[in-house]
Scaffold this motif. Structure first.
Motif, PDB file in Angstrom:
ATOM      1  N   PRO A  49      -0.428  17.700 -10.784  1.00 48.55           N
ATOM      2  CA  PRO A  49       0.070  17.625  -9.404  1.00 48.55           C
ATOM      3  C   PRO A  49      -1.047  17.856  -8.404  1.00 48.55           C
ATOM      4  O   PRO A  49      -2.026  18.560  -8.672  1.00 48.55           O
ATOM      5  CB  PRO A  49       1.112  18.751  -9.345  1.00 48.55           C
ATOM      6  N   GLY A  50      -0.903  17.237  -7.237  1.00 54.69           N
ATOM      7  CA  GLY A  50      -1.894  17.395  -6.187  1.00 54.69           C
ATOM      8  C   GLY A  50      -1.830  16.235  -5.219  1.00 54.69           C
ATOM      9  O   GLY A  50      -1.077  15.280  -5.415  1.00 54.69           O
ATOM     10  N   VAL A  51      -2.620  16.309  -4.169  1.00 59.08           N
ATOM     11  CA  VAL A  51      -2.654  15.255  -3.162  1.00 59.08           C
ATOM     12  C   VAL A  51      -4.095  14.794  -2.911  1.00 59.08           C
ATOM     13  O   VAL A  51      -4.439  14.344  -1.823  1.00 59.08           O
ATOM     14  CB  VAL A  51      -1.996  15.711  -1.845  1.00 59.08           C
ATOM     15  N   GLY A  56     -10.805  16.717 -10.701  1.00 58.15           N
ATOM     16  CA  GLY A  56     -11.826  17.245 -11.597  1.00 58.15           C
ATOM     17  C   GLY A  56     -11.537  17.005 -13.062  1.00 58.15           C
ATOM     18  O   GLY A  56     -10.768  16.100 -13.432  1.00 58.15           O
ATOM     19  N   ASP A  57     -12.135  17.815 -13.926  1.00 56.54           N
ATOM     20  CA  ASP A  57     -12.047  17.635 -15.371  1.00 56.54           C
ATOM     21  C   ASP A  57     -10.598  17.560 -15.833  1.00 56.54           C
ATOM     22  O   ASP A  57      -9.749  18.363 -15.424  1.00 56.54           O
ATOM     23  CB  ASP A  57     -12.740  18.792 -16.094  1.00 56.54           C
ATOM     24  N   SER A  87      10.630  12.048 -11.803  1.00 50.69           N
ATOM     25  CA  SER A  87       9.624  13.020 -11.368  1.00 50.69           C
ATOM     26  C   SER A  87       8.218  12.440 -11.472  1.00 50.69           C
ATOM     27  O   SER A  87       7.327  12.806 -10.698  1.00 50.69           O
ATOM     28  CB  SER A  87       9.737  14.294 -12.207  1.00 50.69           C
ATOM     29  N   VAL A  88       8.022  11.531 -12.410  1.00 54.12           N
ATOM     30  CA  VAL A  88       6.713  10.882 -12.563  1.00 54.12           C
ATOM     31  C   VAL A  88       6.421  10.015 -11.335  1.00 54.12           C
ATOM     32  O   VAL A  88       5.290   9.978 -10.834  1.00 54.12           O
ATOM     33  CB  VAL A  88       6.669  10.046 -13.852  1.00 54.12           C
ATOM     34  N   ALA A  89       7.439   9.319 -10.827  1.00 54.56           N
ATOM     35  CA  ALA A  89       7.258   8.499  -9.627  1.00 54.56           C
ATOM     36  C   ALA A  89       6.911   9.362  -8.422  1.00 54.56           C
ATOM     37  O   ALA A  89       6.054   8.997  -7.600  1.00 54.56           O
ATOM     38  CB  ALA A  89       8.518   7.689  -9.351  1.00 54.56           C
ATOM     39  N   GLN A  90       7.563  10.519  -8.306  1.00 50.51           N
ATOM     40  CA  GLN A  90       7.255  11.415  -7.199  1.00 50.51           C
ATOM     41  C   GLN A  90       5.812  11.912  -7.285  1.00 50.51           C
ATOM     42  O   GLN A  90       5.098  11.966  -6.278  1.00 50.51           O
ATOM     43  CB  GLN A  90       8.211  12.605  -7.197  1.00 50.51           C
ATOM     44  N   ARG A  95       0.036  11.798  -5.456  1.00 52.11           N
ATOM     45  CA  ARG A  95      -1.386  11.531  -5.697  1.00 52.11           C
ATOM     46  C   ARG A  95      -1.883  10.380  -4.809  1.00 52.11           C
ATOM     47  O   ARG A  95      -3.038  10.388  -4.361  1.00 52.11           O
ATOM     48  CB  ARG A  95      -1.639  11.228  -7.175  1.00 52.11           C
ATOM     49  N   MET A  96      -1.019   9.404  -4.544  1.00 53.48           N
ATOM     50  CA  MET A  96      -1.391   8.294  -3.675  1.00 53.48           C
ATOM     51  C   MET A  96      -1.529   8.724  -2.217  1.00 53.48           C
ATOM     52  O   MET A  96      -2.138   8.007  -1.409  1.00 53.48           O
ATOM     53  CB  MET A  96      -0.369   7.152  -3.792  1.00 53.48           C
TER      54      MET A  96
END
Length: 201
Positions: A49-51, A56-57, A87-90, A95-96
């Motif tokens: 998860p993240g934006v 990183g690694d 949840s994968v689409a979210q 990330r996008m």
């Protein structure tokens, strides 16, 4: 011209995906128009998860990001769960989000002059909600979402068979999928010939 099909099924490979089966109709129609089709199943990758584009690694998203930028057409492929995108689409959309601040060499946002559509299945209702959520987010990121750039299949209210287990509704879903491919290709071709120029304040 290239199209990337990003599958947001919850099933890792090699388990078959019902939504990918319907997406194959759209992919075939694009290939008939000379479009090269690339497929990617996000559950086979490590996408934390993240934006940000690169965490990183151990983060496989940067390679996905490269494939997004290599394609003029994006097709998001997701099942419906509890009336919502997977949840994968979210996570994909989160990330996008980093693409909002990324620009090409002329200052144009990187998602501009690219088109996107959505394929949804589920043996429950909610497909229009899923399409609206994903299409709206992709528009925010900068993609152009043509009219009728989606197709879906569902069994209807209540439990029932899944997409591969019945012919119910297939004719409509396939016809709509072929129209989706036509519209994606037509608008992508128009943007290639007449791209949105950089905006100047």
């Amino acid at each position: 011209m290239k199209a990337l099909f990003l599958s947001c099924t919850l099933k890792p490979s090699p388990a078959p995906s019902n939504t990918e089966a319907l997406a194959d109709v759209v992919a075939s129609a694009l290939q008939e128009r000379g479009v090269a089709v690339d497929r990617l199943r996000l559950t086979d990758l490590s996408v934390p998860p993240g934006v940000e584009t690169d965490l990183g690694d151990g983060d496989d998203w940067p390679a996905v990001h490269e494939r997004l930028l290599d394609a003029e057409i994006l097709v998001v492929v997701t099942p419906t769960w509890l009336g919502r995108p997977s949840s994968v689409a979210q996570r994909m959309l989160e990330r996008m989000d980093a693409m909002l601040s990324e620009t090409s060499s002329d200052g144009t946002p990187v998602a501009y002059n690219r088109v996107a559509g959505v394929v949804v299945t589920g043996n429950e209702d909610g497909a229009h909600h899923v399409i609206s959520e994903i299409s709206g987010a992709l528009g925010d990121i900068g993609y152009t979402v043509p009219g009728q750039a989606w197709t879906y299949w569902n069994q209807g209210p209540g439990p029932g068979p899944e997409y591969p287990d019945t012919e119910h509704g297939h004719e409509w879903s396939h016809s709509t999928g072929r129209l989706m491919a036509h519209n994606l290709h037509a608008v992508a071709s128009a943007l290639a010939a007449h791209p949105v120029p950089p905006h100047e304040d």
